[in-house]
Design a protein around this motif. Structure first.
Motif, PDB file in Angstrom:
ATOM      1  N   TYR A 221     -11.598 -25.866  16.328  1.00 19.98           N
ATOM      2  CA  TYR A 221     -12.941 -26.330  16.008  1.00 19.98           C
ATOM      3  C   TYR A 221     -13.284 -26.077  14.545  1.00 19.98           C
ATOM      4  O   TYR A 221     -13.951 -26.885  13.914  1.00 19.98           O
ATOM      5  CB  TYR A 221     -13.984 -25.716  16.949  1.00 19.98           C
ATOM      6  N   ILE A 245     -18.277 -26.111  21.539  1.00 19.03           N
ATOM      7  CA  ILE A 245     -17.954 -24.879  20.811  1.00 19.03           C
ATOM      8  C   ILE A 245     -18.756 -24.810  19.513  1.00 19.03           C
ATOM      9  O   ILE A 245     -19.197 -23.743  19.093  1.00 19.03           O
ATOM     10  CB  ILE A 245     -16.436 -24.798  20.519  1.00 19.03           C
ATOM     11  N   LEU A 246     -18.952 -25.959  18.871  1.00 23.50           N
ATOM     12  CA  LEU A 246     -19.659 -25.966  17.582  1.00 23.50           C
ATOM     13  C   LEU A 246     -21.179 -25.887  17.736  1.00 23.50           C
ATOM     14  O   LEU A 246     -21.898 -25.687  16.766  1.00 23.50           O
ATOM     15  CB  LEU A 246     -19.309 -27.245  16.797  1.00 23.50           C
ATOM     16  N   PRO A 248     -23.558 -23.794  18.562  1.00 27.89           N
ATOM     17  CA  PRO A 248     -24.422 -22.791  17.914  1.00 27.89           C
ATOM     18  C   PRO A 248     -24.587 -23.028  16.411  1.00 27.89           C
ATOM     19  O   PRO A 248     -25.457 -22.438  15.794  1.00 27.89           O
ATOM     20  CB  PRO A 248     -23.690 -21.468  18.169  1.00 27.89           C
ATOM     21  N   ASN A 444     -20.218 -18.297  29.299  1.00 29.00           N
ATOM     22  CA  ASN A 444     -21.130 -17.671  28.345  1.00 29.00           C
ATOM     23  C   ASN A 444     -22.574 -17.691  28.854  1.00 29.00           C
ATOM     24  O   ASN A 444     -23.495 -18.086  28.147  1.00 29.00           O
ATOM     25  CB  ASN A 444     -20.997 -18.422  26.999  1.00 29.00           C
ATOM     26  N   ASP A 473     -16.631 -15.452  29.814  1.00 32.74           N
ATOM     27  CA  ASP A 473     -16.993 -15.570  28.392  1.00 32.74           C
ATOM     28  C   ASP A 473     -16.678 -16.969  27.893  1.00 32.74           C
ATOM     29  O   ASP A 473     -17.430 -17.564  27.135  1.00 32.74           O
ATOM     30  CB  ASP A 473     -16.220 -14.555  27.544  1.00 32.74           C
ATOM     31  N   SER A 474     -15.517 -17.478  28.317  1.00 28.67           N
ATOM     32  CA  SER A 474     -15.164 -18.831  27.890  1.00 28.67           C
ATOM     33  C   SER A 474     -14.210 -19.411  28.919  1.00 28.67           C
ATOM     34  O   SER A 474     -13.588 -18.681  29.684  1.00 28.67           O
ATOM     35  CB  SER A 474     -14.503 -18.813  26.525  1.00 28.67           C
ATOM     36  N   PHE A 475     -14.110 -20.733  28.919  1.00 31.94           N
ATOM     37  CA  PHE A 475     -13.261 -21.408  29.886  1.00 31.94           C
ATOM     38  C   PHE A 475     -11.894 -21.712  29.294  1.00 31.94           C
ATOM     39  O   PHE A 475     -11.795 -22.034  28.111  1.00 31.94           O
ATOM     40  CB  PHE A 475     -13.914 -22.730  30.318  1.00 31.94           C
ATOM     41  N   LEU A 477      -8.784 -23.991  28.375  1.00 32.84           N
ATOM     42  CA  LEU A 477      -8.614 -25.432  28.134  1.00 32.84           C
ATOM     43  C   LEU A 477      -7.143 -25.780  28.257  1.00 32.84           C
ATOM     44  O   LEU A 477      -6.273 -24.963  27.968  1.00 32.84           O
ATOM     45  CB  LEU A 477      -9.084 -25.810  26.721  1.00 32.84           C
TER      46      LEU A 477
ATOM     47  N   ILE B  37     -10.703 -20.667  21.362  1.00 36.20           N
ATOM     48  CA  ILE B  37     -11.623 -20.167  22.372  1.00 36.20           C
ATOM     49  C   ILE B  37     -11.863 -18.681  22.201  1.00 36.20           C
ATOM     50  O   ILE B  37     -13.006 -18.226  22.122  1.00 36.20           O
ATOM     51  CB  ILE B  37     -11.030 -20.425  23.784  1.00 36.20           C
ATOM     52  N   ASN B  41     -15.213 -15.959  21.063  1.00 42.51           N
ATOM     53  CA  ASN B  41     -15.585 -14.724  21.769  1.00 42.51           C
ATOM     54  C   ASN B  41     -15.540 -13.510  20.859  1.00 42.51           C
ATOM     55  O   ASN B  41     -16.408 -12.650  20.918  1.00 42.51           O
ATOM     56  CB  ASN B  41     -14.636 -14.472  22.947  1.00 42.51           C
TER      57      ASN B  41
END
Lengths: 493, 77
Positions: A221, A245-246, A248, A444, A473-475, A477, B37, B41
């Motif tokens: 990203y 992801i971008l 924020p 998240n 926290d995150s998935f 991919l 990812i 975090n």
């Protein structure tokens, strides 16, 4: 006729724009002349045609030139991803009877793996200038590339795309009317083993534009954002997960030069697209849909302005490409009426003939209807009153709970109303009693399970409410940037 | 001053891997599991722990772990 052949167009660009930049890779530029020199040199290694040639993916000019060399000599390219387990690459090599593998990286690592296969390492020496660019006019039924996807049985499933399929795609894609020419700067961020990379690489070359690539190992990203902003890219195809992801940082992103933002590879959500609008004031957002089996993309939806068509928040996939026939088939394989849901089935010269050496699987996915052969996409859609195709989710994301049909995307849609800072995914899994239980995964999410549970209870039928909520926290991919539902499912105890 | 050791602890936690060893020269390419990812975090965990906020530009400029430590210290100074 020449205009309908993407490889001929690329060859023309090589002559016409020889001093112009073809690729910008890791900050280094390569002119069309540099590219044709490499293509010519690599072609010398390839004897004959109609053969599968392996290419070990790397982010450099040699890898991209290898793809062109294989196509220009009328051969079939098969990408071997160095991050795949060797056993998987070996299966692919065996099933395609590959005799030659092109690589610009550490061949020693592979010599043992592939046995006696001739591995040609592309060295860095300056090419001599008197090589001719070959051009073998491939038969339209010869394969241009084979994409391997993961099959449900663990055996890689090969999708062979012919030169005829590729050129049909090229003709239809041009008719979308993108205002692009040799001055454009275009992004290629996809893994080469994923077919959107084919159009992200070949189309810019066909119009003499420049391709900006993202390294294989990069933090994607940030690399994508950096190229978009610093190199003022005018065209970018990305999966919507990059936008998530971008998100924020949207307020820091300003891309006035971007003309087209293509969203592809998975369903795009209307909220995030609208939130991104201020960062791309001059861009048109286009949702492009298509299974690899029908050559990259086969429908398009231009999402401009505030009124974006969507179903459960997922963007419409719009109209079928020129040359594509489609049907919506209901459960009993009868044709659905307007606004009735069913499986989206497509026919036309972009559709593959069948899976690589897998007759059984091929028979499963094709259906003869109204005198034509239709490919069953496994996607549930309906046609709205204006003829736009509305995407409703994967067929296998539709489950029966207590006899009721439940669309997982509908539950996800409501979860997203409460949870806006990450993705929401519903996974059905049988419990020890053999009953299907819905699990909601939230990425998240910090507001407490109770809140979202209450909200879902308010809006959904009781049988649709997920019984378990998992917060990550995150998935994970997969290679193509899609949320890996299989890993999520496997994580359920 | 925040040190390499403290940052290493955050990496271990976020990458769920106790064997992570970092030097100031470490990059995403050298550390298993450090990708797009996990990077979000790690950044988020650092932001929470030290009550600081990174801009996207700052994240981009970080070429290795040493840059990360220096940027954190600059923000805390």
């Amino acid at each position: 006729m020449d205009k309908d052949n993407i490889l001929r167009s690329i060859r023309e660009s090589m002559c016409k724009y020889s001093d112009k930049e073809s690729f910008i890779i890791g900050g280094d530029s390569y002119s069309y002349q540099d590219l044709s020199n490499q293509v010519a040199r690599i072609s010398c290694v390839l004897n004959g045609n109609k053969q599968c040639v392996g290419i070990i993916e790397n982010d450099d000019i040699y890898t991209y030139a290898s793809i062109l060399a294989v196509l220009f000599t009328g051969n079939t390219y098969v990408i071997l991803n160095p991050h795949n387990p060797n056993s998987r690459n070996k299966k692919i090599v065996e099933s395609t009877s590959i005799k030659t593998i092109l690589t610009s990286i550490n061949i020693d690592e592979y010599t043992g793996v592939f046995g006696d296969i001739c591995i040609s390492s592309i060295n860095l020496k300056e090419p001599e200038s008197d090589y001719e660019i070959p051009f073998f006019e491939a038969d339209k039924d010869d394969n241009a590339y084979i994409i391997f996807t993961s099959g449900s049985t663990g055996e890689p499933k090969g999708v062979p795309i012919t030169f005829g399929n590729l050129n049909s795609f090229y003709c239809a894609y041009k008719k979308l009317g993108f205002n692009l020419d040799s001055t454009d700067r275009m992004l290629q961020m996809f893994d080469l083993a994923f077919d959107v990379s084919v159009v992200s690489t070949l189309y810019p070359l066909a119009i003499g534009a420049s391709v900006y690539t993202v390294p294989l190992d990069a933090v994607k990203y940030t690399a994508v954002y950096e190229l978009l902003e610093d190199e003022e890219l005018t065209f970018a195809a990305i999966p919507p997960s990059i936008l998530s992801i971008l998100k924020p940082y949207f307020s820091e992103i300003d891309l006035p030069k971007l003309k087209y933002l293509i969203l592809t590879a998975e369903a795009s959500h209307v909220d995030i697209v609208k939130e991104f609008y201020p960062s791309i004031p001059n861009a048109e957002v286009v949702n492009l849909y298509g299974p690899s089996e029908a050559t990259i993309y086969c429908t398009s939806y231009f999402a401009t302005g505030g009124d974006i068509k969507n179903y459960n928040g997922m963007l419409s996939i719009g109209k079928a490409f020129s040359g594509i026939d489609f049907l919506i088939l209901k459960e009993d394989d009868s044709v659905a009426d307007v606004s009735e849901k069913g499986e989206f089935c497509i026919s036309g010269s972009q559709v593959m003939r069948g899976y690589w050496k897998n007759i059984e699987k091929t028979q499963e996915v094709f259906i003869q209807k109204e005198g034509k052969k239709y490919y069953r996409t496994g996607d549930v859609c309906y046609i709205d009153s204006e003829g736009d195709i509305m995407y409703c989710g994967r067929k296998d994301h539709q489950v029966q709970i207590n006899g009721f049909r439940v669309e997982l995307s509908e539950i996800e849609h409501y979860a997203k109303q409460i949870h806006k800072n990450g993705a929401s995914v519903v996974i059905p899994k049988e419990n020890s009693l053999g009953n299907l239980v819905l699990h909601l995964f939230l990425e998240n999410y910090s507001e407490g399970k109770e809140k979202i549970h209450e909200y879902l209870k308010e809006h959904l039928n009781p049988y649709m409410c997920p019984k378990e909520i998992h917060i990550l926290d995150s998935f994970p991919l997969n290679n193509s940037g899609k949320i890996d539902r299989k890993i999520l499912k496997a994580s359920i105890k | 001053m925040k040190t390499l050791e403290e940052i290493t602890e955050i990496f271990k936690e976020e990458l769920k891997d106790n064997s992570v060893e970092l030097t100031r020269e470490s990059t995403a390419a050298d550390v298993d599991g450090w990708d797009s990812i996990t990077n979000t975090n790690i950044v988020y965990a650092i932001e929470q722990k030290y009550s600081i906020r990174f801009k996207l530009r700052e994240i981009l400029k970080l070429k290795n772990v040493g840059d990360l430590v220096d940027t954190i210290n600059k923000k805390l100074a």
